[in-house]
Design a protein around this motif. Structure first.
Motif, PDB file in Angstrom:
ATOM      1  N   ALA A 166       0.681  -1.235  -0.019  1.00 44.37           N
ATOM      2  CA  ALA A 166      -0.006  -0.053   0.036  1.00 44.37           C
ATOM      3  C   ALA A 166       0.725   1.354  -0.004  1.00 44.37           C
ATOM      4  O   ALA A 166       0.526   2.403  -0.764  1.00 44.37           O
ATOM      5  N   LEU A 167       1.854   1.309   0.673  1.00 41.44           N
ATOM      6  CA  LEU A 167       3.021   2.422   0.602  1.00 41.44           C
ATOM      7  C   LEU A 167       3.525   2.569  -0.679  1.00 41.44           C
ATOM      8  O   LEU A 167       3.531   3.629  -0.962  1.00 41.44           O
ATOM      9  N   VAL A 168       3.988   1.639  -1.243  1.00 43.82           N
ATOM     10  CA  VAL A 168       4.750   1.660  -2.289  1.00 43.82           C
ATOM     11  C   VAL A 168       3.857   2.114  -3.425  1.00 43.82           C
ATOM     12  O   VAL A 168       4.239   3.096  -4.301  1.00 43.82           O
ATOM     13  N   TYR A 212      10.748  -9.363   2.319  1.00 42.86           N
ATOM     14  CA  TYR A 212      10.073  -7.997   1.781  1.00 42.86           C
ATOM     15  C   TYR A 212      10.653  -7.862   0.648  1.00 42.86           C
ATOM     16  O   TYR A 212       9.859  -7.445  -0.473  1.00 42.86           O
ATOM     17  N   VAL A 213      11.804  -7.932   0.427  1.00 41.07           N
ATOM     18  CA  VAL A 213      12.495  -7.422  -1.060  1.00 41.07           C
ATOM     19  C   VAL A 213      12.097  -8.509  -2.055  1.00 41.07           C
ATOM     20  O   VAL A 213      11.666  -8.041  -3.093  1.00 41.07           O
ATOM     21  N   ARG A 219       6.373  -8.380  -7.504  1.00 34.47           N
ATOM     22  CA  ARG A 219       5.636  -7.512  -8.136  1.00 34.47           C
ATOM     23  C   ARG A 219       6.223  -6.553  -9.216  1.00 34.47           C
ATOM     24  O   ARG A 219       5.589  -5.541  -9.659  1.00 34.47           O
ATOM     25  N   GLY A 220       7.574  -6.863  -9.142  1.00 37.22           N
ATOM     26  CA  GLY A 220       8.117  -5.929 -10.444  1.00 37.22           C
ATOM     27  C   GLY A 220       8.878  -4.831 -10.026  1.00 37.22           C
ATOM     28  O   GLY A 220       9.272  -3.966 -10.842  1.00 37.22           O
ATOM     29  N   ILE A 221       8.977  -4.921  -8.741  1.00 34.54           N
ATOM     30  CA  ILE A 221       9.707  -3.597  -7.945  1.00 34.54           C
ATOM     31  C   ILE A 221      11.019  -3.952  -7.436  1.00 34.54           C
ATOM     32  O   ILE A 221      11.063  -4.641  -6.541  1.00 34.54           O
ATOM     33  N   ALA A 222      11.794  -3.203  -7.975  1.00 34.58           N
ATOM     34  CA  ALA A 222      13.290  -3.258  -7.515  1.00 34.58           C
ATOM     35  C   ALA A 222      13.533  -2.423  -6.477  1.00 34.58           C
ATOM     36  O   ALA A 222      13.188  -1.223  -6.484  1.00 34.58           O
TER      37      ALA A 222
END
Ligand code: PLP
Ligand code: MN
Length: 380
Positions: A166-168, A212-213, A219-222
């Motif tokens: 939610a934060l990202v 978490y990483v 989700r495709g987020i680096a």
């Protein structure tokens, strides 16, 4: 009438004088030990290809920060927004606020700082993101945001993948914000007594961080940056394969609390920070009173201890009043200690440094430098 407007106390220390002549109480710094500590942490990080971003809350001094940058630090951490100003003003161009903040006053400081330095901040609530995002976008600045994840300390930081997601999602929705990675700091494990306990706890914390990483990666987020770690776990964090950056602070000084822990392999930093004190009253048998009390040393992590070997180990700091330190003299010792100088090791360096205006740096007992504690008191 004499003009009293310019009346002020004389300087309490002068470069070139013996350190024994410094007016006490004074915060004095053994520069040989300080240099060794500062260099060794820089080398540790370099050897493992991990960035070093020392925590400036430990020393609150731009002179020390600039020395850390010279040795390869990528920037500094500050804990508070106002604390960052003196560092920015002295040209520390990369500052991470390793803490949450809320309110228009703090957001305004973040926006101002972002005009001058590469600023990153922590969040753990979408409302923090919204307020900062709106202000940053409106001001046309870019602020890097590292959500903080709670990896076991139970203080700040989100817990659980959904809260992080939610934060990202909200961070990337704002033009003025950039998602930079994660902050994952566990303060409690820094101070575990045994080396093996710290090693294991650091491993568990790194695993919690890695989870978490991986969740974000799926989700495709680096995450460009995974920052955390302090003096107690730095030696483990650098080889965790998880952290890209460590943020130790106390290692430059090595306070009494850290000094009392179990260290291995010659890694223990040396005590470099002392409070120079003077015995000012010896009226009672078996007891001496020095000039360092609660206004000269923080006692939240234990009372100060005398530098090992000094005065034959005959004196023990037993109690702190506002401006008095009560010392017990070993049984049978009838010596009069009046006027004797003491070098006290503070239990906790961060809040102790915040009590003083300057560090008096000395080498081989001669005062070599006087460094301002220029972020002292900046806690907003
Ligand atoms: N990072 C954060 C977020 C901290 O709160 C602290 C200290 O409390 C540190 C780093 C530095 O820790 P230390 O001074 O124990 O090295
Ligand atoms: Mn501390």
């Amino acid at each position: 009438m004499k003009d009293v407007s310019a009346l002020k106390p004389p300087p309490f220390a002068r470069i070139g004088d013996p350190v024994s002549s410094v007016s006490t109480p004074a915060l004095v710094l053994d520069l040989d030990a300080f240099d060794a500590n500062t260099q060794r942490m820089a080398e540790l990080a370099r050897r493992h290809g991990v960035a070093l971003r020392p925590h400036a809350k430990a020393h609150k001094s731009t002179a020390i920060a600039l020395r850390q940058l010279e040795l390869g630090a990528v920037g500094v951490c500050c804990q508070k927004m106002s604390e960052a100003y003196p560092f920015a003003a002295k040209g520390v161009l990369s500052i991470h606020i390793s803490n949450e903040f809320v309110g228009a006053d703090k957001v305004a400081m973040a926006i101002e700082l972002a005009n001058y330095v590469r600023l990153s901040v922590c969040v753990d609530h979408v409302a923090q993101v919204e307020a900062l995002g709106l202000a940053a976008t409106q001001a046309g600045v870019s602020i890097t945001v590292l959500p903080e994840v709670d990896i076991g300390q139970g203080r700040c930081g989100v817990k659980g993948n959904d809260a992080l997601a939610a934060l990202v999602d909200r961070i990337v929705a704002h033009k003025g914000l950039r998602f930079g990675g994660l902050q994952a700091y566990h303060g409690g494990i820094q101070h575990l007594a045994s080396w093996e306990q710290r090693r294991q706890a650091a491993e568990t914390a790194a695993q919690a961080t890695a989870q978490y990483v991986q969740f974000l990666a799926a989700r495709g987020i680096a995450c460009d940056v995974i920052t955390g770690g302090g003096t107690g776990t730095a030696e483990f964090d650098v080889s965790s394969g998880v952290y890209t950056e460590i943020q130790p602070g106390s290692y430059v000084f090595m306070d009494g609390d850290y000094g009392s822990k179990d260290w291995q392999g010659g890694w223990k930093p040396a005590h470099s920070l002392f409070i120079a004190s003077t015995v000012m009253s010896t009226g009672k048998p078996g007891m001496a009173v020095c000039d360092v009390g609660l206004k000269g040393v923080a006692v939240d992590s234990g009372l100060p201890v005398l530098r090992p070997g000094d005065h034959g180990g005959q004196l023990q700091y037993k109690a702190a009043n506002d401006e008095h330190g009560i010392l017990q003299i070993a049984a049978g010792d009838t010596r009069d200690y009046l006027g004797e100088r003491l070098f006290l090791i503070p239990g906790h360096c961060d809040p102790t440094a915040n009590l003083y205006q300057q560090y008096v740096g000395y080498r081989r007992d001669v005062v070599e430098c006087i460094w301002e504690i220029d972020a002292r008191g900046l806690s907003q």
